[in-house]
Each structure stands twice: as structure tokens, then as C-alpha cells.
Write a protein that holds these residues in place. Structure first.
Motif, PDB file in Angstrom:
ATOM      1  N   VAL A  52      27.246  40.642  41.031  1.00  0.00           N
ATOM      2  CA  VAL A  52      26.695  42.154  40.895  1.00  0.00           C
ATOM      3  C   VAL A  52      25.491  41.851  40.019  1.00  0.00           C
ATOM      4  O   VAL A  52      24.621  42.710  39.917  1.00  0.00           O
ATOM      5  CB  VAL A  52      27.849  42.985  40.096  1.00  0.00           C
ATOM      6  N   LEU A 100      35.401  40.027  33.990  1.00  0.00           N
ATOM      7  CA  LEU A 100      34.989  40.914  35.372  1.00  0.00           C
ATOM      8  C   LEU A 100      36.000  40.370  36.512  1.00  0.00           C
ATOM      9  O   LEU A 100      36.613  41.496  36.982  1.00  0.00           O
ATOM     10  CB  LEU A 100      33.504  40.553  35.652  1.00  0.00           C
ATOM     11  N   TYR A 146      37.496  30.241  57.533  1.00  0.00           N
ATOM     12  CA  TYR A 146      36.952  31.461  58.177  1.00  0.00           C
ATOM     13  C   TYR A 146      35.829  31.159  59.603  1.00  0.00           C
ATOM     14  O   TYR A 146      35.573  31.800  60.462  1.00  0.00           O
ATOM     15  CB  TYR A 146      36.368  32.624  57.514  1.00  0.00           C
ATOM     16  N   CYS A 153      37.714  40.563  49.626  1.00  0.00           N
ATOM     17  CA  CYS A 153      36.443  40.182  48.752  1.00  0.00           C
ATOM     18  C   CYS A 153      35.452  39.532  49.186  1.00  0.00           C
ATOM     19  O   CYS A 153      34.979  38.453  48.544  1.00  0.00           O
ATOM     20  CB  CYS A 153      37.261  39.633  47.483  1.00  0.00           C
ATOM     21  N   PHE A 195      35.957  49.891  42.209  1.00  0.00           N
ATOM     22  CA  PHE A 195      34.814  49.163  41.215  1.00  0.00           C
ATOM     23  C   PHE A 195      35.364  49.083  39.974  1.00  0.00           C
ATOM     24  O   PHE A 195      35.769  50.114  39.202  1.00  0.00           O
ATOM     25  CB  PHE A 195      33.682  50.172  41.303  1.00  0.00           C
ATOM     26  N   VAL A 196      35.319  47.865  39.387  1.00  0.00           N
ATOM     27  CA  VAL A 196      36.065  47.529  38.292  1.00  0.00           C
ATOM     28  C   VAL A 196      35.650  48.318  37.017  1.00  0.00           C
ATOM     29  O   VAL A 196      34.477  48.318  36.953  1.00  0.00           O
ATOM     30  CB  VAL A 196      36.034  45.922  38.299  1.00  0.00           C
ATOM     31  N   HIS A 229      28.899  31.595  47.976  1.00  0.00           N
ATOM     32  CA  HIS A 229      29.569  30.497  48.246  1.00  0.00           C
ATOM     33  C   HIS A 229      29.917  29.561  47.086  1.00  0.00           C
ATOM     34  O   HIS A 229      30.064  28.383  47.234  1.00  0.00           O
ATOM     35  CB  HIS A 229      28.847  29.627  49.437  1.00  0.00           C
TER      36      HIS A 229
HETATM   37  N1  NAP Z   1      33.822  46.513  43.364  1.00  0.00           N
HETATM   38  C1  NAP Z   1      33.735  45.473  42.502  1.00  0.00           C
HETATM   39  O1  NAP Z   1      34.149  45.768  41.467  1.00  0.00           O
HETATM   40  C2  NAP Z   1      33.592  44.211  42.444  1.00  0.00           C
HETATM   41  C3  NAP Z   1      33.875  43.334  41.722  1.00  0.00           C
HETATM   42  C4  NAP Z   1      33.781  41.837  41.638  1.00  0.00           C
HETATM   43  C5  NAP Z   1      32.978  41.199  42.729  1.00  0.00           C
HETATM   44  N2  NAP Z   1      32.849  42.269  43.789  1.00  0.00           N
HETATM   45  C6  NAP Z   1      31.928  41.848  45.151  1.00  0.00           C
HETATM   46  O2  NAP Z   1      33.226  40.955  45.702  1.00  0.00           O
HETATM   47  C7  NAP Z   1      32.625  39.964  46.355  1.00  0.00           C
HETATM   48  C8  NAP Z   1      33.273  38.888  45.740  1.00  0.00           C
HETATM   49  O3  NAP Z   1      33.083  38.320  44.361  1.00  0.00           O
HETATM   50  P1  NAP Z   1      33.344  36.998  43.765  1.00  0.00           P
HETATM   51  O4  NAP Z   1      32.721  37.042  42.439  1.00  0.00           O
HETATM   52  O5  NAP Z   1      34.561  36.499  44.085  1.00  0.00           O
HETATM   53  O6  NAP Z   1      32.008  36.225  44.811  1.00  0.00           O
HETATM   54  P2  NAP Z   1      31.952  34.745  45.122  1.00  0.00           P
HETATM   55  O7  NAP Z   1      32.520  33.956  43.924  1.00  0.00           O
HETATM   56  O8  NAP Z   1      30.887  34.288  45.676  1.00  0.00           O
HETATM   57  O9  NAP Z   1      33.134  34.297  46.255  1.00  0.00           O
HETATM   58  C9  NAP Z   1      32.996  34.545  47.467  1.00  0.00           C
HETATM   59  C10 NAP Z   1      34.078  34.248  48.359  1.00  0.00           C
HETATM   60  O10 NAP Z   1      33.763  34.653  49.753  1.00  0.00           O
HETATM   61  C11 NAP Z   1      34.108  33.516  50.529  1.00  0.00           C
HETATM   62  N3  NAP Z   1      33.419  33.746  51.715  1.00  0.00           N
HETATM   63  C12 NAP Z   1      31.928  33.740  51.999  1.00  0.00           C
HETATM   64  N4  NAP Z   1      31.560  34.059  53.338  1.00  0.00           N
HETATM   65  C13 NAP Z   1      32.834  34.335  53.981  1.00  0.00           C
HETATM   66  C14 NAP Z   1      33.106  34.881  55.183  1.00  0.00           C
HETATM   67  N5  NAP Z   1      32.206  35.025  56.229  1.00  0.00           N
HETATM   68  N6  NAP Z   1      34.674  35.435  55.428  1.00  0.00           N
HETATM   69  C15 NAP Z   1      35.507  34.951  54.434  1.00  0.00           C
HETATM   70  N7  NAP Z   1      35.113  34.584  53.104  1.00  0.00           N
HETATM   71  C16 NAP Z   1      33.989  34.312  53.220  1.00  0.00           C
HETATM   72  C17 NAP Z   1      33.496  32.451  49.880  1.00  0.00           C
HETATM   73  O11 NAP Z   1      34.004  31.275  50.592  1.00  0.00           O
HETATM   74  P3  NAP Z   1      33.067  29.809  50.896  1.00  0.00           P
HETATM   75  O12 NAP Z   1      32.524  29.450  49.447  1.00  0.00           O
HETATM   76  O13 NAP Z   1      34.061  28.813  50.980  1.00  0.00           O
HETATM   77  O14 NAP Z   1      32.337  30.377  51.751  1.00  0.00           O
HETATM   78  C18 NAP Z   1      34.131  32.794  48.398  1.00  0.00           C
HETATM   79  O15 NAP Z   1      35.692  32.411  48.281  1.00  0.00           O
HETATM   80  C19 NAP Z   1      31.151  39.683  46.289  1.00  0.00           C
HETATM   81  O16 NAP Z   1      30.471  40.747  47.293  1.00  0.00           O
HETATM   82  C20 NAP Z   1      30.776  40.828  44.921  1.00  0.00           C
HETATM   83  O17 NAP Z   1      29.706  41.385  44.809  1.00  0.00           O
HETATM   84  C21 NAP Z   1      32.868  43.729  43.613  1.00  0.00           C
END
Ligand code: NAP
Length: 316
Positions: A46, A133, A201, A224, A263-264, A307
Motif C-alpha cells: 500500500v 499492518l 501457482y 491475498c 480494508f484493515v 513477490h
Molecule cells: N485490503 C487491505 O487491508 C490490505 C492489507 C494488506 C495488504 N493488502 C494487499 O494484499 C496483497 C498481499 O499483501 P502482502 O503484504 O502480503 O503482499 P506480499 O508480501 O507482496 O505477498 C504477495 C503474495 O502473493 C503471492 N503471489 C504473487 N503472485 C501470485 C499469483 N499469481 N497467484 C498466487 N499468489 C501470488 C506471492 O508469492 P510469490 O512471491 O511466491 O510469487 C506472495 O505470497 C497486496 O496486493 C496488498 O496490497 C490489502
């Protein structure tokens, strides 16, 4: 008389290379606020969206704007009527404010004390700064928006990132069976965190891999990730099952399931609960990379790739 501090900031929305590090005025603790010396600040996808102006309708900015919503650090000063913490107390917080201006990618931040909880003591300050977060997101998604229960089978799409890392562990504390989905190089990582089954995946259709791994339908999908993993796996969710997404507010999937978008929200009481889980050794937070304040732009660019493994943390 103003006191200077080092901070990372941007003066307009746009490309991430506009984020610079320099000297800004140190904020002061107002009524009910504490001034915190930031020691660690988790970096989140974010932060890239904020700097690019993608959230400006919902959360406007005042420039120069310091990004960063996570923090662990020490209470430096207390403002009038702020009495929950003493100077020197070690705290952590998810510090999303109504305006983007005084973020945590800085030496100091002033915050209403209601945002703060005492940080876990059995891990480092750097690790603590990576929790708020993602920990709150996973907690609110699984247990407030959703109702994850003992014996449920949970599918986590994107299980090796910041949120997924916490979600696997929280789900195991609740007695769920966890299937984690991430890339090939993260299969062993997800197992180490407690995932019962893992799926790459990129190795084929995710839905078919789930059918091969478990016989019954899935009770709960925690979405996520980006990509098409959700489309491929949605038919494995049982009728009446739960889908909670943090990446798509309108996934447009089946109408016989319960869907929630999260949305957290900041919540110090839940941070206290997470602190207890960490200190009783139920949750750990693998920090894969740390950056100094001068590399904030680089850190945000890396996290934007979606990633990175576990957490990336800035140590101001
Ligand atoms: N709405 C909310 O309140 C909120 C809060 C926090 C985060 N988010 C959103 O949620 C998402 C995850 O956040 P994060 O902080 O955990 O991000 P992150 O640390 O970048 O983790 C992303 C994850 O997605 C996996 N991934 C990437 N491409 C993929 C695919 N095609 N299919 C399945 N998995 C895949 C990655 O695995 P690999 O590295 O192995 O590819 C990793 O496990 C982000 O888009 C973020 O913006 C939203």
C-alpha cells in the motif's frame, strides 16, 4: 523552535523515484499524543499505492508527505493528558491516519496514544515493526470479517508474503487445516510456518492441485494475491463457504458463498492480542530484508513487485 529529523518523503504523487530522504521538522506530541522514536517500520504494497496517488480520494495527502504506516519504537515524549505510556516504553502500531503526512518512514512520529500497544518482547524491534499492518489484516480477515473455526480447511492465495505469513500461523492457532498457495521457491517456507499442504501457482491449474491435495471442499478462501488463482480455485469452495479478499472488493464470483472485502483498520486491542501470541511463541515474523531510511524508494519498489517473502522493514 523547531527540531529537525531525518525522514523520507514525496512532494507530489507520482513515480517512486520521487521519494527522497532529507531533513523535515520533527512533529510534536499534541494533546493525547505521544512522540515515538521510530526504530523499525514495515514496508507494505500500500505504500506504493499511496505514493502513486492511487488512494488520494479516500486518504488525501499534505505535502511534503512522509509515507509508512507500520512502526515499532520507543516513546520519547508524552503530550498533555497522554498517560497510558511512559517515556522509554517500547511500543508498536498500525499508524494509518486520515491524512498522509506524518508517516513512519522517519526518525519520529507523533500519534494519538490509542494507536499504540506494547510491542512483543521476545522478538527484535525490527521484527516487531513488521507485524502491525499484516498482523491486523490477517486477524481481521480470518476472525472478524470471516469466522474461521477449528477443523475448517482454509485456502490462502498468496501465503508467503507479509499477510500470508501471519495468516498461516493465525489459522494454525485456531486449529484450521491450511493450504498455502505461492511460487515454487516459497513451498518449503509455507510448510515451515505450518501449512499442511502447499501449491505452486505456476505449476498448473490451482483448482486441480487443490482437488488432488484434499478430498473435501474448502470451507474458507483468504484471497491475498493478484493473478488468476482465485478464478481457478473458487469452485473448490463449498456452498455456503466463506471468501474474504483484501485485493478485490468485487470479485464477481458465485452467489452461494459468503463474501467480504476487508480494508484493515487500526486497532490497539488486537495488537495486544497479537503481542501475546508472539510472546507465547505461536507467531513469528520472518524479516527477509531491511533497508535504511535513505533507501525507502528502493524498498517500496521491491515490495510493489508482490513477490517478496515475509516482511521487508525500514530501520530509521
Ligand atoms: N485490503 C487491505 O487491508 C490490505 C492489507 C494488506 C495488504 N493488502 C494487499 O494484499 C496483497 C498481499 O499483501 P502482502 O503484504 O502480503 O503482499 P506480499 O508480501 O507482496 O505477498 C504477495 C503474495 O502473493 C503471492 N503471489 C504473487 N503472485 C501470485 C499469483 N499469481 N497467484 C498466487 N499468489 C501470488 C506471492 O508469492 P510469490 O512471491 O511466491 O510469487 C506472495 O505470497 C497486496 O496486493 C496488498 O496490497 C490489502
Amino acid at each position: 523552535m523547531s527540531t529537525p529529523m531525518r525522514a523520507s518523503y514525496f512532494e507530489e504523487f507520482g513515480e517512486l523515484d520521487q521519494i527522497k530522504t532529507g531533513t523535515l521538522e520533527r512533529p510534536e506530541a499534541g494533546e493525547g499524543e505521544v512522540l515515538v522514536r521510530v526504530r523499525a517500520a514495515g514496508v507494505n504494497p500500500v505504500d506504493a499505492a499511496v505514493a502513486r496517488g492511487m488512494l488520494q480520494q479516500a486518504i488525501p495527502a499534505k505535502f511534503p508527505a512522509v509515507p509508512g504506516w507500520d512502526l515499532a519504537g520507543e516513546v520519547k515524549e508524552r503530550g498533555h493528558a497522554a498517560r497510558r505510556f511512559d517515556e522509554g516504553d517500547e511500543v508498536y502500531a498500525y499508524a494509518r491516519r486520515p491524512t498522509v503526512q506524518h508517516g513512519t518512514f522517519a526518525e519520529y512520529v507523533a500519534l494519538p496514544e490509542c494507536y499504540l500497544a506494547r510491542r512483543p518482547q521476545t522478538i527484535t524491534m525490527t521484527e516487531a515493526g513488521g507485524i502491525p499492518l499484516v498482523g491486523l489484516t490477517a486477524y481481521q480477515a480470518l476472525f472478524l470479517a470471516g469466522d474461521l473455526s477449528e477443523g475448517d480447511t482454509l485456502l490462502i492465495l498468496g501465503a508467503s508474503g507479509g499477510v500470508g505469513t501471519l495468516a498461516i500461523q493465525l489459522a494454525k492457532t485456531a486449529g484450521a487445516t491450511v493450504i498455502g498457495v505461492a511460487g515454487k521457491h516459497n513451498q518449503a517456507y509455507m510448510k515451515e510456518l505450518g501449512a499442511d499442504e502447499t501449491i505452486d501457482y505456476a505449476a498448473g491449474n490451482v483448482g486441480e492441485a487443490i482437488r488432488a491435495a484434499v478430498r473435501e471442499d474448502i470451507d474458507f478462501i483468504f484471497h491475498c494475491s493478484r493473478g488468476d488463482s482465485l478464478d481457478q480455485s473458487i469452485d473448490t469452495l463449498k456452498s455456503g463457504g466463506q471468501l474474504v479478499s483484501i485485493t478485490n472488493s468485487q470479485p464477481g464470483v458465485r452467489d452461494d458463498i459468503r463474501f467480504e472485502y476487508v480494508f484493515v483498520e487500526p486497532n490497539a486491542r488486537q495488537l495486544k492480542h497479537l503481542q501475546e501470541l508472539v510472546d507465547e511463541n505461536s507467531i513469528k515474523i520472518p524479516v527477509s530484508k531491511t533497508f535504511g531510511l535513505e533507501d525507502t524508494g528502493k524498498a517500496i519498489r521491491e515490495i510493489e513487485s508482490l513477490h517478496t517473502r515475509g516482511k521487508t522493514v525500514i530501520t530509521p
